[in-house]
Design a protein around this motif. Structure first.
Motif, PDB file in Angstrom:
ATOM      1  N   PRO A   1       7.967   6.289 -21.174  1.00 38.29           N
ATOM      2  CA  PRO A   1       7.575   7.092 -22.344  1.00 38.29           C
ATOM      3  C   PRO A   1       6.368   7.976 -22.071  1.00 38.29           C
ATOM      4  O   PRO A   1       6.252   9.048 -22.645  1.00 38.29           O
ATOM      5  CB  PRO A   1       7.252   6.046 -23.415  1.00 38.29           C
ATOM      6  N   LYS A   2       5.475   7.507 -21.171  1.00 37.18           N
ATOM      7  CA  LYS A   2       4.291   8.316 -20.861  1.00 37.18           C
ATOM      8  C   LYS A   2       4.637   9.459 -19.915  1.00 37.18           C
ATOM      9  O   LYS A   2       4.203  10.578 -20.092  1.00 37.18           O
ATOM     10  CB  LYS A   2       3.212   7.434 -20.221  1.00 37.18           C
ATOM     11  N   GLU A   3       5.377   9.146 -18.867  1.00 36.91           N
ATOM     12  CA  GLU A   3       5.762  10.177 -17.910  1.00 36.91           C
ATOM     13  C   GLU A   3       7.279  10.317 -17.944  1.00 36.91           C
ATOM     14  O   GLU A   3       7.983   9.377 -18.275  1.00 36.91           O
ATOM     15  CB  GLU A   3       5.365   9.773 -16.479  1.00 36.91           C
ATOM     16  N   THR A   4       7.750  11.505 -17.603  1.00 32.53           N
ATOM     17  CA  THR A   4       9.195  11.670 -17.510  1.00 32.53           C
ATOM     18  C   THR A   4       9.514  12.308 -16.170  1.00 32.53           C
ATOM     19  O   THR A   4       8.668  12.964 -15.567  1.00 32.53           O
ATOM     20  CB  THR A   4       9.734  12.567 -18.628  1.00 32.53           C
ATOM     21  N   VAL A   5      10.731  12.095 -15.718  1.00 33.76           N
ATOM     22  CA  VAL A   5      11.118  12.705 -14.451  1.00 33.76           C
ATOM     23  C   VAL A   5      11.420  14.174 -14.680  1.00 33.76           C
ATOM     24  O   VAL A   5      11.753  14.606 -15.779  1.00 33.76           O
ATOM     25  CB  VAL A   5      12.360  12.014 -13.846  1.00 33.76           C
ATOM     26  N   GLU A   6      11.304  14.963 -13.607  1.00 33.18           N
ATOM     27  CA  GLU A   6      11.629  16.374 -13.699  1.00 33.18           C
ATOM     28  C   GLU A   6      13.147  16.509 -13.626  1.00 33.18           C
ATOM     29  O   GLU A   6      13.778  15.964 -12.729  1.00 33.18           O
ATOM     30  CB  GLU A   6      10.969  17.116 -12.533  1.00 33.18           C
ATOM     31  N   LEU A   7      13.708  17.251 -14.593  1.00 31.55           N
ATOM     32  CA  LEU A   7      15.163  17.346 -14.645  1.00 31.55           C
ATOM     33  C   LEU A   7      15.646  18.510 -13.790  1.00 31.55           C
ATOM     34  O   LEU A   7      14.972  19.537 -13.686  1.00 31.55           O
ATOM     35  CB  LEU A   7      15.618  17.552 -16.087  1.00 31.55           C
ATOM     36  N   SER A   8      16.820  18.342 -13.222  1.00 30.81           N
ATOM     37  CA  SER A   8      17.430  19.436 -12.474  1.00 30.81           C
ATOM     38  C   SER A   8      17.888  20.505 -13.473  1.00 30.81           C
ATOM     39  O   SER A   8      18.248  20.188 -14.600  1.00 30.81           O
ATOM     40  CB  SER A   8      18.604  18.878 -11.671  1.00 30.81           C
ATOM     41  N   PRO A   9      17.874  21.787 -13.092  1.00 35.38           N
ATOM     42  CA  PRO A   9      18.262  22.833 -14.047  1.00 35.38           C
ATOM     43  C   PRO A   9      19.669  22.642 -14.587  1.00 35.38           C
ATOM     44  O   PRO A   9      19.958  23.038 -15.704  1.00 35.38           O
ATOM     45  CB  PRO A   9      18.165  24.120 -13.231  1.00 35.38           C
ATOM     46  N   ARG A  10      20.558  22.028 -13.792  1.00 30.71           N
ATOM     47  CA  ARG A  10      21.926  21.868 -14.252  1.00 30.71           C
ATOM     48  C   ARG A  10      22.148  20.535 -14.951  1.00 30.71           C
ATOM     49  O   ARG A  10      23.265  20.121 -15.153  1.00 30.71           O
ATOM     50  CB  ARG A  10      22.895  22.034 -13.090  1.00 30.71           C
ATOM     51  N   PHE A  11      21.043  19.858 -15.308  1.00 33.18           N
ATOM     52  CA  PHE A  11      21.159  18.581 -16.016  1.00 33.18           C
ATOM     53  C   PHE A  11      21.904  18.779 -17.328  1.00 33.18           C
ATOM     54  O   PHE A  11      21.645  19.731 -18.054  1.00 33.18           O
ATOM     55  CB  PHE A  11      19.763  18.035 -16.286  1.00 33.18           C
ATOM     56  N   ARG A  12      22.855  17.900 -17.638  1.00 30.81           N
ATOM     57  CA  ARG A  12      23.618  18.029 -18.870  1.00 30.81           C
ATOM     58  C   ARG A  12      23.157  16.985 -19.869  1.00 30.81           C
ATOM     59  O   ARG A  12      23.543  15.833 -19.803  1.00 30.81           O
ATOM     60  CB  ARG A  12      25.105  17.855 -18.593  1.00 30.81           C
ATOM     61  N   GLY A  13      22.275  17.404 -20.795  1.00 29.19           N
ATOM     62  CA  GLY A  13      21.878  16.515 -21.879  1.00 29.19           C
ATOM     63  C   GLY A  13      22.796  16.728 -23.064  1.00 29.19           C
ATOM     64  O   GLY A  13      23.960  17.065 -22.902  1.00 29.19           O
ATOM     65  N   VAL A  14      22.269  16.541 -24.280  1.00 30.84           N
ATOM     66  CA  VAL A  14      23.125  16.700 -25.455  1.00 30.84           C
ATOM     67  C   VAL A  14      23.431  18.183 -25.687  1.00 30.84           C
ATOM     68  O   VAL A  14      22.580  19.034 -25.438  1.00 30.84           O
ATOM     69  CB  VAL A  14      22.442  16.111 -26.707  1.00 30.84           C
TER      70      VAL A  14
ATOM     71  N   PHE B   1       0.814  -1.209   0.000  1.00 32.42           N
ATOM     72  CA  PHE B   1       0.000   0.000   0.000  1.00 32.42           C
ATOM     73  C   PHE B   1       0.850   1.262   0.000  1.00 32.42           C
ATOM     74  O   PHE B   1       0.331   2.346   0.186  1.00 32.42           O
ATOM     75  CB  PHE B   1      -0.959  -0.031   1.187  1.00 32.42           C
ATOM     76  N   ARG B   2       2.149   1.085  -0.183  1.00 29.72           N
ATOM     77  CA  ARG B   2       2.983   2.278  -0.292  1.00 29.72           C
ATOM     78  C   ARG B   2       2.837   2.859  -1.694  1.00 29.72           C
ATOM     79  O   ARG B   2       2.704   2.129  -2.660  1.00 29.72           O
ATOM     80  CB  ARG B   2       4.441   1.907  -0.031  1.00 29.72           C
ATOM     81  N   PRO B   3       2.843   4.200  -1.807  1.00 25.68           N
ATOM     82  CA  PRO B   3       2.766   4.784  -3.152  1.00 25.68           C
ATOM     83  C   PRO B   3       3.983   4.386  -3.976  1.00 25.68           C
ATOM     84  O   PRO B   3       5.094   4.319  -3.458  1.00 25.68           O
ATOM     85  CB  PRO B   3       2.740   6.287  -2.882  1.00 25.68           C
ATOM     86  N   HIS B   4       3.736   4.128  -5.236  1.00 23.88           N
ATOM     87  CA  HIS B   4       4.827   3.639  -6.069  1.00 23.88           C
ATOM     88  C   HIS B   4       5.764   4.784  -6.446  1.00 23.88           C
ATOM     89  O   HIS B   4       5.376   5.951  -6.428  1.00 23.88           O
ATOM     90  CB  HIS B   4       4.273   3.007  -7.329  1.00 23.88           C
ATOM     91  N   ILE B   5       6.987   4.448  -6.808  1.00 22.50           N
ATOM     92  CA  ILE B   5       7.933   5.468  -7.237  1.00 22.50           C
ATOM     93  C   ILE B   5       8.394   5.230  -8.666  1.00 22.50           C
ATOM     94  O   ILE B   5       9.160   6.006  -9.203  1.00 22.50           O
ATOM     95  CB  ILE B   5       9.155   5.521  -6.286  1.00 22.50           C
ATOM     96  N   THR B   6       7.879   4.152  -9.276  1.00 18.85           N
ATOM     97  CA  THR B   6       8.255   3.876 -10.653  1.00 18.85           C
ATOM     98  C   THR B   6       7.677   4.939 -11.577  1.00 18.85           C
ATOM     99  O   THR B   6       6.528   5.334 -11.423  1.00 18.85           O
ATOM    100  CB  THR B   6       7.717   2.505 -11.078  1.00 18.85           C
TER     101      THR B   6
ATOM    102  N   TYR C   1      17.519  14.336 -23.928  1.00 22.83           N
ATOM    103  CA  TYR C   1      18.320  13.134 -23.704  1.00 22.83           C
ATOM    104  C   TYR C   1      17.818  11.951 -24.532  1.00 22.83           C
ATOM    105  O   TYR C   1      18.378  10.876 -24.486  1.00 22.83           O
ATOM    106  CB  TYR C   1      18.362  12.761 -22.227  1.00 22.83           C
ATOM    107  N   GLU C   2      16.747  12.145 -25.272  1.00 19.80           N
ATOM    108  CA  GLU C   2      16.231  11.033 -26.065  1.00 19.80           C
ATOM    109  C   GLU C   2      16.908  11.071 -27.420  1.00 19.80           C
ATOM    110  O   GLU C   2      16.539  11.832 -28.298  1.00 19.80           O
ATOM    111  CB  GLU C   2      14.719  11.180 -26.216  1.00 19.80           C
TER     112      GLU C   2
END
Lengths: 405, 167
Positions: free
Chosen positions: B48-61, B39-44, B139-140
């Motif tokens: 493709p449907k949802e994405t995590v929130e990126l930190s402002p200093r995230f280094r993508g391409v 009964f714990r809320p999931h963290i998965t 990053y995709e």
């Protein structure tokens, strides 16, 4: 034999057999989805969610995959035995369903009497024990004919395990048979009705012995040494693929259902409802209209699982289902709520109890690590066998002093 | 060491210990833990449907920026990023501007197969206050062909529309 008796005693049982053989695999497909869901939730992940709404079509996809997959036979395998093994495993598992009564009272369809069990053998429990121990031959044959060391090791472990746990399995049920004075599954439940308590109370030791040995007998966690995916690849069915693997799979889950049914029948009063003497709860007896949506709602909420933030979806679903049931009970369309249908309420309680034990199987799988081989033997020979034999002796002594309850 | 171990073991009385193992206490505790966990809320995150929130200093391409005012590319074709790139993945072709002052880009390619996302190209970039080349939040970058990893100027400026990922 006139025509009516012929239909009642031959045609209807054959139909029942066909229904059982057709319905149980479908049930098993969804049991497997439930297993994956529950395991997922226990490990705080989501479990299958991509095929169909919340993954509800996942088992269908699995079945199609298994049926269309290439069926390989290893080059050095014994082809005849390799093909025979899954059949030998699955046939006794399905045959065991014959003596399981899902409700107490026969009912009439089109003027013909239908009994909610296929056969009421007077040696029902003995038949179950005998037939379920036949399944092990399939496992040993499969492991040996694969000509693979992992399969062989899995089969060896399986045979040792089965031999060890067959004994407490039988002894644990002897206490119940002594109390009921019968080995027929139907009379055991009837005896529990007339004695006024479920046999789990006087036979609590027998219940634990039986359930633990039965989990071992069905090769499930924590006794899944024959499969032991982390040690033996997949144990006895390492070399199996496609439909032959599906048959092994079917046998394992059918055995789970059979074991849960026996526990329900022998220790938990089969189709009897809890607290038959408490008048306040008697709405439950007729209230299958009320209880079925409640359980279904809770179940669906649970499947949907963890998508409602901090609210517990199971409780929300259950509450919605209860409201629906309450609505039906109040509105009473067509007098459905006040209708007395003993078969339906019996089947409801039976299914509920069996579901609980199936859940317990999955619960164990989500909780316990696998036993080591010597620990398994120790538990079987040093604990379960003495305990179950002692249980039979104590039951006999008490019955001698007090008389049959 | 062994003294500590022995003391810990002596804490419970032998009768209590025996009772504990007789009643299979640990097993019940284990069952309770898994029951609660359901009964714990999931963290998965269903990716493709949802994405995590990126930190402002995230280094993508690494990508290029448009000039915030006139809408042309901000890059002044100084070749500093090309020089500093440790993987040699940036390839710039430039020409003199027709009006004589400075240079402008003819082509700007980044080979993402070689790029190690170190961000060194951003450091020497001379345009102020924004750097012309920057580490984006994209990053995709999966593709079916190797050519797809060599990003031309248009991709670098506009990014990739996710619908373009087709065989």
């Amino acid at each position: 034999m006139d025509q009516k008796a012929l239909i009642e005693q031959v045609a209807i049982p054959i139909l029942q057999v066909l229904i059982a053989v057709a319905v149980v695999p479908l049930l098993i497909l969804y049991l497997q989805l439930v297993e994956r869901k529950v395991l997922g939730f226990m490990q705080v992940r989501l479990a299958p969610r991509r095929v169909g709404w919340h993954g509800l079509l996942q088992p269908i996809a699995d079945a199609v995959k298994l049926m269309t997959k290439e069926d390989t036979i290893p080059a050095k395998a014994d082809r005849f035995l390799f093909t025979l093994a899954p059949i030998v495993t699955v046939a006794p598992a399905l045959a065991a369903l014959a003596v399981i009564p899902i409700a107490g009272t026969p009912f009439e369809v089109l003027g013909y009497q239908v009994r909610p069990w296929i056969s009421d053998l007077n040696i029902g429990i003995v038949y179950l024990l005998a037939i379920s121990s036949l399944g092990i031959y399939g496992i040993i044959l499969g492991g040996w004919s694969s000509n693979s060391k992992y399969s062989m090791l899995g089969a060896l472990r399986s045979s040792a395990q089965m031999i060890s746990y067959e004994v407490p399995l039988g002894f644990a049920l002897i206490g119940v048979m002594m109390l009921a004075g019968s080995a027929s599954t139907v009379s055991i439940v009837e005896a529990q009705r007339s004695s006024g308590w479920w046999y789990v109370l006087p036979q609590i030791v027998g219940f634990f012995c039986y359930f633990i040995s039965a989990v071992a007998e069905t090769n499930r966690v924590p006794f899944d040494l024959p499969e032991a995916e982390s040690e033996l690849v997949a144990g006895f069915h390492t070399e199996y693929s496609g439909m032959k693997f599906a048959l092994f799979f079917l046998a394992e889950y059918t055995n789970m259902i059979v074991v849960s049914s026996i526990v329900t029948i022998a220790f938990f009063g089969g189709w009897l409802r809890p607290f038959p003497n408490v008048e306040a709860l008697s709405w439950v007896e007729n209230g299958w209209v009320f209880a079925t949506p409640l359980v279904l709602g809770a179940f669906l909420g649970w499947l949907a699982g963890q998508r409602l933030g901090s609210l517990n979806p199971m409780i929300v679903g259950g509450a919605l289902g209860a409201l629906l049931g309450f609505g039906i009970a109040v509105a009473d369309p067509g007098g459905i709520a006040s209708m007395q249908v003993p078969v339906l309420s019996g089947a409801f309680w039976f299914t509920l109890k069996v579901s609980f034990f199936l859940f317990a199987y999955i619960w164990f799988r989500g909780t316990y690590p696998r036993y080591r081989y010597d620990q398994l033997m120790q538990l079987g020979w040093k604990w379960l066998i003495p305990l179950s034999v002692g249980n039979v002796i104590v039951t006999g002594l008490v019955m001698l002093l007090v008389g049959r309850p | 060491m062994s003294v500590v171990g022995q003391r810990e073991r002596r804490e419970g009385s032998p009768i209590l210990d025996a009772l504990r193992s007789m009643l299979l206490l640990e097993l019940w505790v284990g069952l309770w833990v898994t029951l609660k966990n359901q009964f714990r809320p999931h963290i998965t995150v269903e990716y493709p449907k949802e994405t995590v929130e990126l930190s402002p200093r995230f280094r993508g391409v690494p990508r290029l920026r448009y000039h915030p005012e006139n809408g042309e590319e901000l890059c002044i074709a100084c070749h500093l990023c090309e020089v500093v790139c440790p993987d040699d993945c940036i390839h710039i072709v430039s020409e003199k501007k027709p009006d004589g002052k400075g240079k402008r880009l003819v082509s700007f390619e980044i080979n993402y197969e070689r790029c190690c996302f170190c961000g060194l190209c951003v450091d020497p970039c001379p345009t102020k206050p924004l750097t012309a080349i920057y580490m984006s939040h994209d990053y995709e970058m999966a593709d079916y062909k190797r050519e797809g990893f060599i990003a031309p100027l248009k991709t670098l400026l506009d990014g990739v529309d996710p619908k373009d990922y087709k065989e």
